[in-house]
Motif scaffolding. Sequence first.
Motif, PDB file in Angstrom:
ATOM      1  N   ILE A  87       0.844  -1.197   0.000  1.00  0.00           N
ATOM      2  CA  ILE A  87       0.000   0.000   0.000  1.00  0.00           C
ATOM      3  C   ILE A  87       0.877   1.243   0.000  1.00  0.00           C
ATOM      4  O   ILE A  87       0.631   2.193  -0.752  1.00  0.00           O
ATOM      5  CB  ILE A  87      -0.967  -0.008   1.214  1.00  0.00           C
ATOM      6  N   GLY A  88       1.911   1.237   0.831  1.00  0.00           N
ATOM      7  CA  GLY A  88       2.789   2.402   0.934  1.00  0.00           C
ATOM      8  C   GLY A  88       3.594   2.684  -0.319  1.00  0.00           C
ATOM      9  O   GLY A  88       3.953   3.830  -0.588  1.00  0.00           O
ATOM     10  N   SER A  89       3.884   1.663  -1.095  1.00  0.00           N
ATOM     11  CA  SER A  89       4.719   1.862  -2.279  1.00  0.00           C
ATOM     12  C   SER A  89       3.919   1.907  -3.579  1.00  0.00           C
ATOM     13  O   SER A  89       4.493   2.136  -4.643  1.00  0.00           O
ATOM     14  CB  SER A  89       5.768   0.751  -2.372  1.00  0.00           C
ATOM     15  N   LEU A  90       2.622   1.716  -3.508  1.00  0.00           N
ATOM     16  CA  LEU A  90       1.799   1.691  -4.717  1.00  0.00           C
ATOM     17  C   LEU A  90       1.697   3.093  -5.319  1.00  0.00           C
ATOM     18  O   LEU A  90       1.496   4.079  -4.603  1.00  0.00           O
ATOM     19  CB  LEU A  90       0.395   1.171  -4.382  1.00  0.00           C
ATOM     20  N   ASN A  91       1.860   3.171  -6.626  1.00  0.00           N
ATOM     21  CA  ASN A  91       1.626   4.438  -7.320  1.00  0.00           C
ATOM     22  C   ASN A  91       0.996   4.161  -8.674  1.00  0.00           C
ATOM     23  O   ASN A  91       0.982   3.030  -9.145  1.00  0.00           O
ATOM     24  CB  ASN A  91       2.913   5.264  -7.444  1.00  0.00           C
ATOM     25  N   GLN A  92       0.482   5.212  -9.275  1.00  0.00           N
ATOM     26  CA  GLN A  92      -0.262   5.075 -10.520  1.00  0.00           C
ATOM     27  C   GLN A  92       0.615   4.582 -11.661  1.00  0.00           C
ATOM     28  O   GLN A  92       0.191   3.717 -12.424  1.00  0.00           O
ATOM     29  CB  GLN A  92      -0.898   6.422 -10.891  1.00  0.00           C
ATOM     30  N   GLY A  93       1.801   5.108 -11.786  1.00  0.00           N
ATOM     31  CA  GLY A  93       2.703   4.681 -12.859  1.00  0.00           C
ATOM     32  C   GLY A  93       2.083   4.855 -14.234  1.00  0.00           C
ATOM     33  O   GLY A  93       1.507   5.903 -14.532  1.00  0.00           O
ATOM     34  N   ASN A  94       2.138   3.824 -15.059  1.00  0.00           N
ATOM     35  CA  ASN A  94       1.620   3.876 -16.434  1.00  0.00           C
ATOM     36  C   ASN A  94       0.147   3.506 -16.535  1.00  0.00           C
ATOM     37  O   ASN A  94      -0.387   3.450 -17.638  1.00  0.00           O
ATOM     38  CB  ASN A  94       2.410   2.912 -17.326  1.00  0.00           C
ATOM     39  N   THR A  95      -0.498   3.226 -15.414  1.00  0.00           N
ATOM     40  CA  THR A  95      -1.886   2.767 -15.456  1.00  0.00           C
ATOM     41  C   THR A  95      -2.859   3.939 -15.404  1.00  0.00           C
ATOM     42  O   THR A  95      -2.493   5.068 -15.103  1.00  0.00           O
ATOM     43  CB  THR A  95      -2.188   1.818 -14.282  1.00  0.00           C
ATOM     44  N   THR A  96      -4.113   3.628 -15.655  1.00  0.00           N
ATOM     45  CA  THR A  96      -5.155   4.640 -15.527  1.00  0.00           C
ATOM     46  C   THR A  96      -5.452   4.863 -14.046  1.00  0.00           C
ATOM     47  O   THR A  96      -5.089   4.039 -13.193  1.00  0.00           O
ATOM     48  CB  THR A  96      -6.457   4.183 -16.223  1.00  0.00           C
ATOM     49  N   VAL A  97      -6.134   5.942 -13.749  1.00  0.00           N
ATOM     50  CA  VAL A  97      -6.532   6.229 -12.375  1.00  0.00           C
ATOM     51  C   VAL A  97      -7.454   5.127 -11.873  1.00  0.00           C
ATOM     52  O   VAL A  97      -7.362   4.705 -10.721  1.00  0.00           O
ATOM     53  CB  VAL A  97      -7.221   7.616 -12.271  1.00  0.00           C
ATOM     54  N   SER A  98      -8.308   4.619 -12.745  1.00  0.00           N
ATOM     55  CA  SER A  98      -9.240   3.563 -12.367  1.00  0.00           C
ATOM     56  C   SER A  98      -8.507   2.295 -11.926  1.00  0.00           C
ATOM     57  O   SER A  98      -8.836   1.704 -10.896  1.00  0.00           O
ATOM     58  CB  SER A  98     -10.170   3.245 -13.539  1.00  0.00           C
ATOM     59  N   ILE A  99      -7.529   1.883 -12.690  1.00  0.00           N
ATOM     60  CA  ILE A  99      -6.760   0.675 -12.341  1.00  0.00           C
ATOM     61  C   ILE A  99      -5.993   0.905 -11.043  1.00  0.00           C
ATOM     62  O   ILE A  99      -5.971   0.033 -10.165  1.00  0.00           O
ATOM     63  CB  ILE A  99      -5.827   0.271 -13.499  1.00  0.00           C
ATOM     64  N   TYR A 100      -5.364   2.070 -10.911  1.00  0.00           N
ATOM     65  CA  TYR A 100      -4.616   2.399  -9.688  1.00  0.00           C
ATOM     66  C   TYR A 100      -5.539   2.388  -8.464  1.00  0.00           C
ATOM     67  O   TYR A 100      -5.236   1.772  -7.443  1.00  0.00           O
ATOM     68  CB  TYR A 100      -3.937   3.763  -9.846  1.00  0.00           C
TER      69      TYR A 100
END
Length: 166
Positions: A77-90
Amino acid sequence: KVGFIYGHCKKPATNSPLFHQWERCNAIVLSWIMNTMSKELFTRIVYATDAENVWKDLKERYVKVNGSRILSLHREIGSLNQGNTTVSIYYTKLKQLCDEYASLVTLPSCGCETSKAYLEHDQQLKLLQFLIGLNESYNSLRSQMLMMSPLRSVGQSYSIISQEES
């Protein structure tokens, strides 16, 4: 029917007028449990006759709070970021991780003010984690959302960010 799995609905004596009714309801609850299981698990309980015993057995085997899993989820949870994905997937991935974490960690559920404050704090942490993980392109919107009083929920914030993305 929850009383059958928790043992509140005790099996009456065989000469009781409620015996057949209890057996019928117990069979229904057993079928519900069995119909939601994988085939591997099903074969272990196929001959069971008491929903309470089946539930206790499953609970003993599978409901173990594992400290290493809690740590792993917290780290993810602490390291999760949006990266190349859509906001929905993130957002979906973050919500999935938070839901699993919440299922392992018991939050206070009484109606007292301390409990309410703790739950509010937990929601605020989820919101902050969501905003932190967003890409830099959302910096101005993130700042605007953090200035709102009261702060929006994670779901409301996701909705706003999602609209901006589209």
